[in-house]
Design a protein around this motif. Structure first.
Motif, PDB file in Angstrom:
ATOM      1  N   ILE A 144       0.863  -1.184   0.000  1.00 43.39           N
ATOM      2  CA  ILE A 144       0.000   0.000   0.000  1.00 43.39           C
ATOM      3  C   ILE A 144       0.898   1.232   0.000  1.00 43.39           C
ATOM      4  O   ILE A 144       1.747   1.402   0.866  1.00 43.39           O
ATOM      5  N   PHE A 145       0.733   2.058  -1.018  1.00 47.02           N
ATOM      6  CA  PHE A 145       1.602   3.214  -1.148  1.00 47.02           C
ATOM      7  C   PHE A 145       1.037   4.401  -0.366  1.00 47.02           C
ATOM      8  O   PHE A 145      -0.097   4.805  -0.577  1.00 47.02           O
ATOM      9  N   VAL A 146       1.840   4.939   0.555  1.00 47.96           N
ATOM     10  CA  VAL A 146       1.394   6.087   1.346  1.00 47.96           C
ATOM     11  C   VAL A 146       2.243   7.308   0.998  1.00 47.96           C
ATOM     12  O   VAL A 146       3.472   7.253   1.059  1.00 47.96           O
ATOM     13  N   ALA A 147       1.600   8.392   0.579  1.00 44.36           N
ATOM     14  CA  ALA A 147       2.325   9.641   0.322  1.00 44.36           C
ATOM     15  C   ALA A 147       1.858  10.674   1.346  1.00 44.36           C
ATOM     16  O   ALA A 147       0.678  10.726   1.678  1.00 44.36           O
ATOM     17  N   ASN A 148       2.792  11.466   1.846  1.00 40.76           N
ATOM     18  CA  ASN A 148       2.457  12.469   2.857  1.00 40.76           C
ATOM     19  C   ASN A 148       2.514  13.866   2.272  1.00 40.76           C
ATOM     20  O   ASN A 148       3.475  14.202   1.580  1.00 40.76           O
ATOM     21  N   ILE A 149       1.468  14.659   2.522  1.00 44.91           N
ATOM     22  CA  ILE A 149       1.502  16.063   2.111  1.00 44.91           C
ATOM     23  C   ILE A 149       1.733  16.877   3.372  1.00 44.91           C
ATOM     24  O   ILE A 149       0.959  16.798   4.316  1.00 44.91           O
ATOM     25  N   ASP A 150       2.835  17.627   3.395  1.00 48.01           N
ATOM     26  CA  ASP A 150       3.152  18.338   4.613  1.00 48.01           C
ATOM     27  C   ASP A 150       3.395  19.822   4.353  1.00 48.01           C
ATOM     28  O   ASP A 150       4.396  20.197   3.729  1.00 48.01           O
ATOM     29  N   LEU A 151       2.476  20.642   4.836  1.00 47.04           N
ATOM     30  CA  LEU A 151       2.564  22.090   4.637  1.00 47.04           C
ATOM     31  C   LEU A 151       3.887  22.650   5.157  1.00 47.04           C
ATOM     32  O   LEU A 151       4.475  23.534   4.538  1.00 47.04           O
ATOM     33  N   VAL A 152       4.351  22.147   6.293  1.00 46.05           N
ATOM     34  CA  VAL A 152       5.595  22.667   6.870  1.00 46.05           C
ATOM     35  C   VAL A 152       6.750  22.460   5.895  1.00 46.05           C
ATOM     36  O   VAL A 152       7.554  23.363   5.662  1.00 46.05           O
ATOM     37  N   ASN A 153       6.842  21.261   5.319  1.00 45.93           N
ATOM     38  CA  ASN A 153       7.924  20.995   4.375  1.00 45.93           C
ATOM     39  C   ASN A 153       7.816  21.889   3.138  1.00 45.93           C
ATOM     40  O   ASN A 153       8.818  22.432   2.661  1.00 45.93           O
ATOM     41  N   GLU A 154       6.586  22.048   2.623  1.00 42.37           N
ATOM     42  CA  GLU A 154       6.385  22.924   1.470  1.00 42.37           C
ATOM     43  C   GLU A 154       6.819  24.350   1.793  1.00 42.37           C
ATOM     44  O   GLU A 154       7.461  25.019   0.980  1.00 42.37           O
ATOM     45  N   LEU A 155       6.459  24.812   3.002  1.00 42.69           N
ATOM     46  CA  LEU A 155       6.840  26.179   3.387  1.00 42.69           C
ATOM     47  C   LEU A 155       8.353  26.313   3.511  1.00 42.69           C
ATOM     48  O   LEU A 155       8.913  27.355   3.160  1.00 42.69           O
ATOM     49  N   ARG A 156       9.020  25.254   4.001  1.00 41.67           N
ATOM     50  CA  ARG A 156      10.487  25.316   4.111  1.00 41.67           C
ATOM     51  C   ARG A 156      11.109  25.478   2.726  1.00 41.67           C
ATOM     52  O   ARG A 156      12.012  26.301   2.524  1.00 41.67           O
ATOM     53  N   VAL A 157      10.617  24.674   1.777  1.00 42.42           N
ATOM     54  CA  VAL A 157      11.167  24.764   0.413  1.00 42.42           C
ATOM     55  C   VAL A 157      10.962  26.171  -0.153  1.00 42.42           C
ATOM     56  O   VAL A 157      11.888  26.777  -0.696  1.00 42.42           O
ATOM     57  N   VAL A 158       9.747  26.717   0.006  1.00 38.90           N
ATOM     58  CA  VAL A 158       9.467  28.066  -0.512  1.00 38.90           C
ATOM     59  C   VAL A 158      10.366  29.093   0.174  1.00 38.90           C
ATOM     60  O   VAL A 158      10.937  29.965  -0.483  1.00 38.90           O
ATOM     61  N   SER A 159      10.536  28.989   1.490  1.00 37.43           N
ATOM     62  CA  SER A 159      11.385  29.944   2.229  1.00 37.43           C
ATOM     63  C   SER A 159      12.817  29.911   1.723  1.00 37.43           C
ATOM     64  O   SER A 159      13.418  30.947   1.455  1.00 37.43           O
ATOM     65  N   VAL A 160      13.364  28.695   1.587  1.00 34.93           N
ATOM     66  CA  VAL A 160      14.756  28.569   1.141  1.00 34.93           C
ATOM     67  C   VAL A 160      14.911  29.078  -0.297  1.00 34.93           C
ATOM     68  O   VAL A 160      15.817  29.858  -0.601  1.00 34.93           O
ATOM     69  N   MET A 161      14.015  28.665  -1.183  1.00 32.82           N
ATOM     70  CA  MET A 161      14.125  29.084  -2.587  1.00 32.82           C
ATOM     71  C   MET A 161      13.992  30.603  -2.716  1.00 32.82           C
ATOM     72  O   MET A 161      14.713  31.225  -3.497  1.00 32.82           O
ATOM     73  N   SER A 162      13.098  31.224  -1.938  1.00 32.20           N
ATOM     74  CA  SER A 162      12.951  32.674  -2.062  1.00 32.20           C
ATOM     75  C   SER A 162      14.143  33.394  -1.429  1.00 32.20           C
ATOM     76  O   SER A 162      14.595  34.414  -1.929  1.00 32.20           O
ATOM     77  N   ASP A 163      14.705  32.831  -0.335  1.00 35.59           N
ATOM     78  CA  ASP A 163      15.952  33.378   0.236  1.00 35.59           C
ATOM     79  C   ASP A 163      17.019  33.415  -0.855  1.00 35.59           C
ATOM     80  O   ASP A 163      17.662  34.434  -1.084  1.00 35.59           O
ATOM     81  N   LEU A 164      17.216  32.265  -1.511  1.00 29.51           N
ATOM     82  CA  LEU A 164      18.261  32.144  -2.534  1.00 29.51           C
ATOM     83  C   LEU A 164      18.046  33.153  -3.654  1.00 29.51           C
ATOM     84  O   LEU A 164      18.972  33.813  -4.087  1.00 29.51           O
ATOM     85  N   SER A 165      16.809  33.277  -4.136  1.00 30.46           N
ATOM     86  CA  SER A 165      16.608  34.179  -5.279  1.00 30.46           C
ATOM     87  C   SER A 165      16.700  35.635  -4.855  1.00 30.46           C
ATOM     88  O   SER A 165      17.070  36.483  -5.648  1.00 30.46           O
ATOM     89  N   PHE A 166      16.419  35.960  -3.590  1.00 30.99           N
ATOM     90  CA  PHE A 166      16.552  37.352  -3.173  1.00 30.99           C
ATOM     91  C   PHE A 166      17.982  37.707  -2.776  1.00 30.99           C
ATOM     92  O   PHE A 166      18.337  38.865  -2.713  1.00 30.99           O
ATOM     93  N   ARG A 167      18.806  36.670  -2.516  1.00 27.31           N
ATOM     94  CA  ARG A 167      20.217  36.955  -2.203  1.00 27.31           C
ATOM     95  C   ARG A 167      21.003  37.213  -3.481  1.00 27.31           C
ATOM     96  O   ARG A 167      21.893  38.029  -3.514  1.00 27.31           O
ATOM     97  N   SER A 168      20.643  36.452  -4.562  1.00 30.10           N
ATOM     98  CA  SER A 168      21.460  36.549  -5.797  1.00 30.10           C
ATOM     99  C   SER A 168      21.050  37.717  -6.664  1.00 30.10           C
ATOM    100  O   SER A 168      20.240  38.528  -6.262  1.00 30.10           O
TER     101      SER A 168
END
Ligand SMILES: NC(=O)c1ccc[n+]([C@@H]2O[C@H](COP(=O)([O-])OP(=O)(O)OC[C@H]3O[C@@H](n4cnc5c(N)ncnc54)[C@H](O)[C@@H]3O)[C@@H](O)[C@H]2O)c1
Ligand SMILES: NC(=O)c1ccc[n+]([C@@H]2O[C@H](COP(=O)([O-])OP(=O)(O)OC[C@H]3O[C@@H](n4cnc5c(N)ncnc54)[C@H](O)[C@@H]3O)[C@@H](O)[C@H]2O)c1
Lengths: 208, 208
Positions: free
Chosen positions: B184-208
């Motif tokens: 049985i395949f279980v996939a997890n959707i996690d808002l916290v993880n999604e927010l971390r990715v968005v935070s890091v990616m936007s940090d990177l694009s605003f630094r460069s």
């Protein structure tokens, strides 16, 4: 310029290390970490070297130490202000999600265009009418927004957020958002895509 | 045995091809596709060869033809039955999500433990009490479930679904689900993880 898939994998590593920490695991083998994340130990090693972690012979990682390193490099330990735009079913579920606060995300504001919603919602989060998005995002230095409005309101809401200086948007709506400011990072969460992945993966595992 | 990251990428390709189709694009260059998906054209070519698509010199793809091929191989064109367990804010938002039906996902049932919810929810979807999960999942041949119950009810709800023969679970709860049936395949959707990715990616694009 670190690509998004690499960042996603590193965030996943960070999350898994957090789970291992809760289970009191002090170390984790490279292959077990690979299993838990769903990527090869080779790509884990490659990703970690991109954020400056090269001090490992590749066999075993110190859970606490590695998690702290990732947290420092990617600034997970600092408090981040987020806001939620659209306080319907999805928006209010997010307002009430306890995991956010313990992971360093503080919901600094909630926005909705319905005065009724603003007056009747039970929450400790400060709520504002949608036209105040630029003012409040700027005033409070909010980095990230979760967009949970109806799809027809997505583009205009995103533009108001951009006006206030938002840096990243997590888009729950099916609308494709186009912003002039190319540095604003937009991520889309799409239930249909998630369901497709689950359907295919379960097909494969039930066939074999 | 195709790894989950490959399937995720191919599903993303399928989704992007669908957007291109809506914009009336007949072909797409390998590099544009790579940009839209966030992966290199090399890895796209590698992924597509895994599902039998090798007839391309790598420069340009036929949008309609490639989308149909992926749809056939991964069985996206057949109707799939899903159910939603837990009809609170997240669950009822999903019940009402129009994009599901047009993408071949039919919500065959909704389950909740609260009789009040079952009686007051406005929806065309057939609703049942949670204890009927095994019976209805089996009777209607439901493949996939979306889990949107409170985290303390996640494990028992997953076990009921497994009892009924569910093949895949999309887990919205923060609970880590452990099932004996490893297929049985279980996939997890996690808002916290999604927010971390968005935070890091936007940090990177605003630094460069
Ligand atoms: N990503 C997914 O997989 C998924 C799943 C279900 C729903 N959705 C989408 O998520 C969004 C929210 O769904 P929902 O069920 O919570 O909708 P909802 O109708 O319950 O809530 C929408 C809220 O947005 C508010 N709103 C409307 N226009 C606004 C504006 N211009 N500015 C600020 N607020 C505004 C409304 O007053 C309402 O409170 C929809 O776009 C829906 O299609 C996505
Ligand atoms: N993944 C994320 O990022 C994210 C974000 C917000 C909320 N959540 C989680 O999603 C879940 C749902 O959130 P919500 O705000 O919609 O909650 P909610 O309280 O509004 O809804 C939960 C529903 O589940 C029902 N329920 C309770 N026990 C049940 C059982 N044993 N069987 C069937 N139904 C049962 C309740 O009657 C209720 O209708 C929670 O676990 C929450 O923590 C996840």
């Amino acid at each position: 310029d670190v690509p998004k898939p690499t960042i996603e994998r590193i965030c996943k590593i960070y999350q898994v290390l957090g789970d291992l920490e809760k289970e009191k695991a002090e170390t984790v083998t490279s292959s077990r970490l690979a299993d838990l994340i769903g990527f090869s130990s080779h790509s884990i090693r490659k990703d970690l070297s991109l954020i400056g972690f090269t001090g490992n012979n590749g066999a075993r990682y110190q859970v606490k130490k590695l998690k702290e390193l990732i947290g420092n490099v990617l600034c997970f330990d600092r408090q981040r202000k987020i806001c939620v735009v659209g306080l319907g079913r999805i928006g209010s579920a997010i307002l009430n999600y306890p995991n956010l606060k313990e992971s360093g995300f503080e919901i600094a504001a909630g926005f909705d265009s319905s005065v009724n919603k603003l007056e009747t919602l039970k929450t400790d989060v400060k709520l504002f009418p949608a036209y105040q998005i630029p003012e409040i995002v700027k005033r409070d230095g909010i980095d990230t927004a979760v967009l949970a409005v109806p799809s027809e309101a997505a583009q205009s809401s995103a533009e108001r957020l951009a006006e206030g200086g938002i840096k990243g948007i997590l888009n729950f709506t099916p609308a494709n958002i186009r912003l002039n400011a190319k540095e604003i990072f937009v991520a889309n969460i799409d239930l249909v895509n998630e369901l497709r992945v689950v359907s295919v993966m379960s097909d494969l595992s039930f066939r074999s």
